[in-house]
Design a protein around this motif. Sequence first.
Motif, PDB file in Angstrom:
ATOM      1  N   VAL A 117       0.857  -1.178   0.000  1.00 44.88           N
ATOM      2  CA  VAL A 117       0.000   0.000   0.000  1.00 44.88           C
ATOM      3  C   VAL A 117       0.896   1.232   0.000  1.00 44.88           C
ATOM      4  CG1 VAL A 117      -1.940  -1.124   1.177  1.00 44.88           C
ATOM      5  CG2 VAL A 117      -0.172   0.004   2.527  1.00 44.88           C
ATOM      6  N   ASP A 118       0.290   2.410  -0.218  1.00 45.41           N
ATOM      7  CA  ASP A 118       1.098   3.616  -0.115  1.00 45.41           C
ATOM      8  C   ASP A 118       1.202   4.015   1.358  1.00 45.41           C
ATOM      9  OD1 ASP A 118      -1.211   5.005   0.582  1.00 45.41           O
ATOM     10  OD2 ASP A 118      -1.355   6.103  -1.304  1.00 45.41           O
ATOM     11  N   ALA A 119       1.835   5.125   1.643  1.00 49.49           N
ATOM     12  CA  ALA A 119       2.093   5.527   3.027  1.00 49.49           C
ATOM     13  C   ALA A 119       0.816   5.817   3.807  1.00 49.49           C
ATOM     14  CB  ALA A 119       3.006   6.754   3.037  1.00 49.49           C
ATOM     15  N   HIS A 120      -0.297   6.046   3.096  1.00 48.53           N
ATOM     16  CA  HIS A 120      -1.573   6.355   3.748  1.00 48.53           C
ATOM     17  C   HIS A 120      -2.510   5.155   3.781  1.00 48.53           C
ATOM     18  CE1 HIS A 120      -0.250  10.481   3.703  1.00 48.53           C
ATOM     19  NE2 HIS A 120      -0.035  10.381   2.407  1.00 48.53           N
ATOM     20  N   GLY A 121      -2.029   3.982   3.379  1.00 43.96           N
ATOM     21  CA  GLY A 121      -2.862   2.785   3.387  1.00 43.96           C
ATOM     22  C   GLY A 121      -3.734   2.633   2.162  1.00 43.96           C
ATOM     23  N   GLN A 122      -3.528   3.469   1.160  1.00 40.74           N
ATOM     24  CA  GLN A 122      -4.316   3.418  -0.070  1.00 40.74           C
ATOM     25  C   GLN A 122      -3.655   2.499  -1.096  1.00 40.74           C
ATOM     26  OE1 GLN A 122      -7.299   5.039  -0.589  1.00 40.74           O
ATOM     27  NE2 GLN A 122      -7.132   5.439   1.596  1.00 40.74           N
ATOM     28  N   PRO A 123      -4.409   2.021  -2.098  1.00 42.34           N
ATOM     29  CA  PRO A 123      -3.787   1.228  -3.166  1.00 42.34           C
ATOM     30  C   PRO A 123      -2.697   2.031  -3.871  1.00 42.34           C
ATOM     31  CG  PRO A 123      -6.168   1.049  -3.256  1.00 42.34           C
ATOM     32  CD  PRO A 123      -5.863   2.108  -2.233  1.00 42.34           C
ATOM     33  N   VAL A 124      -1.712   1.332  -4.356  1.00 44.85           N
ATOM     34  CA  VAL A 124      -0.563   1.978  -5.001  1.00 44.85           C
ATOM     35  C   VAL A 124      -0.912   2.350  -6.441  1.00 44.85           C
ATOM     36  CG1 VAL A 124       1.834   1.620  -5.700  1.00 44.85           C
ATOM     37  CG2 VAL A 124       1.032   0.707  -3.536  1.00 44.85           C
ATOM     38  N   ARG A 125      -0.561   3.563  -6.823  1.00 43.93           N
ATOM     39  CA  ARG A 125      -0.784   4.013  -8.205  1.00 43.93           C
ATOM     40  C   ARG A 125       0.420   3.661  -9.070  1.00 43.93           C
ATOM     41  NH1 ARG A 125      -4.857   8.474  -8.692  1.00 43.93           N
ATOM     42  NH2 ARG A 125      -5.906   8.448  -6.682  1.00 43.93           N
ATOM     43  N   THR A 126       0.239   3.775 -10.364  1.00 44.72           N
ATOM     44  CA  THR A 126       1.257   3.317 -11.316  1.00 44.72           C
ATOM     45  C   THR A 126       2.605   4.007 -11.118  1.00 44.72           C
ATOM     46  OG1 THR A 126      -0.486   2.842 -12.906  1.00 44.72           O
ATOM     47  CG2 THR A 126       1.759   2.977 -13.757  1.00 44.72           C
ATOM     48  N   GLY A 127       2.622   5.324 -10.980  1.00 50.57           N
ATOM     49  CA  GLY A 127       3.888   6.048 -10.822  1.00 50.57           C
ATOM     50  C   GLY A 127       4.667   5.592  -9.599  1.00 50.57           C
ATOM     51  N   ARG A 128       3.963   5.395  -8.503  1.00 56.03           N
ATOM     52  CA  ARG A 128       4.617   4.944  -7.268  1.00 56.03           C
ATOM     53  C   ARG A 128       5.108   3.504  -7.405  1.00 56.03           C
ATOM     54  NH1 ARG A 128       4.674   7.697  -2.720  1.00 56.03           N
ATOM     55  NH2 ARG A 128       2.936   9.013  -3.336  1.00 56.03           N
ATOM     56  N   ALA A 129       4.334   2.673  -8.104  1.00 58.83           N
ATOM     57  CA  ALA A 129       4.745   1.279  -8.318  1.00 58.83           C
ATOM     58  C   ALA A 129       5.999   1.211  -9.185  1.00 58.83           C
ATOM     59  CB  ALA A 129       3.609   0.487  -8.949  1.00 58.83           C
ATOM     60  N   VAL A 130       6.061   2.052 -10.226  1.00 59.32           N
ATOM     61  CA  VAL A 130       7.249   2.100 -11.080  1.00 59.32           C
ATOM     62  C   VAL A 130       8.456   2.569 -10.266  1.00 59.32           C
ATOM     63  CG1 VAL A 130       8.303   3.277 -13.059  1.00 59.32           C
ATOM     64  CG2 VAL A 130       5.970   2.394 -13.239  1.00 59.32           C
ATOM     65  N   ALA A 131       8.264   3.586  -9.416  1.00 63.22           N
ATOM     66  CA  ALA A 131       9.362   4.074  -8.581  1.00 63.22           C
ATOM     67  C   ALA A 131       9.836   2.977  -7.632  1.00 63.22           C
ATOM     68  CB  ALA A 131       8.912   5.302  -7.787  1.00 63.22           C
ATOM     69  N   ARG A 132       8.904   2.227  -7.050  1.00 59.26           N
ATOM     70  CA  ARG A 132       9.296   1.146  -6.135  1.00 59.26           C
ATOM     71  C   ARG A 132      10.076   0.067  -6.882  1.00 59.26           C
ATOM     72  NH1 ARG A 132       7.705  -3.954  -3.644  1.00 59.26           N
ATOM     73  NH2 ARG A 132       8.234  -3.812  -1.448  1.00 59.26           N
ATOM     74  N   TYR A 133       9.630  -0.265  -8.095  1.00 56.98           N
ATOM     75  CA  TYR A 133      10.345  -1.281  -8.877  1.00 56.98           C
ATOM     76  C   TYR A 133      11.777  -0.828  -9.159  1.00 56.98           C
ATOM     77  CZ  TYR A 133      11.820  -4.128 -12.797  1.00 56.98           C
ATOM     78  OH  TYR A 133      12.541  -4.955 -13.628  1.00 56.98           O
ATOM     79  N   ALA A 134      11.949   0.426  -9.562  1.00 57.01           N
ATOM     80  CA  ALA A 134      13.292   0.938  -9.863  1.00 57.01           C
ATOM     81  C   ALA A 134      14.149   0.967  -8.596  1.00 57.01           C
ATOM     82  CB  ALA A 134      13.197   2.326 -10.483  1.00 57.01           C
TER      83      ALA A 134
END
Length: 196
Positions: A117-134
């Motif tokens: 999840v993101d820092a607020h407990g919400q589902p992860v959006r595409t940009g954040r998921a790409v950043a996490r993968y990198a």
Amino acid sequence: MTDSATPPTQRTQATTPPRTPDSARLPHAPSGVERGSYAVPTLRRRVLAMVYESLLLFGVLFLAGYLFSALTQQRSGLMHRHAMQAWLFLVLGAYFVWFWTHSGQTLAMKTWKIRLVDAHGQPVRTGRAVARYALAWLWVLPAMALDWALGLTGWGSVALLAVWIVFWALAMRVTPDHQFIHDRLAGTRLVSVLGK
């Protein structure tokens, strides 16, 4: 005695349920995330999920490599080597980003009851998921760069990579929320999911 004889403040208190403190609630918890707090999966569960994930990814990368070889008429492993590495990097990225943005869980994460999840407990959006993968490549890239700079080969190279991975994994123990460094940098977190 009727209800009208009771003062208005006492009537309101009797009908209003007690409130839990904001620090004890997960305000926008996705379904399956433990209420009460962000429950953090143990390092053991995370590592076991990664091992299971690597077994699943072996099949994904095998099929992607076979497809690349067939389409490019690759005759040896050195032919189009860098293009194949880029292709496999993109396939891995598509795999993780799709699962993280659609359900927050890959099959291995679902098995070990872990959700992203993101820092607020919400589902992860595409940009954040790409950043996490990198950023997740920080598990291996610094050790590989140091290995190349020192000219290590064989067991020395393996030992350096192993030490770096252990260091990176154990770094979660010193962070306040016990998340991996790449999760903190990407603004994501791994949380435990309620069992069925």
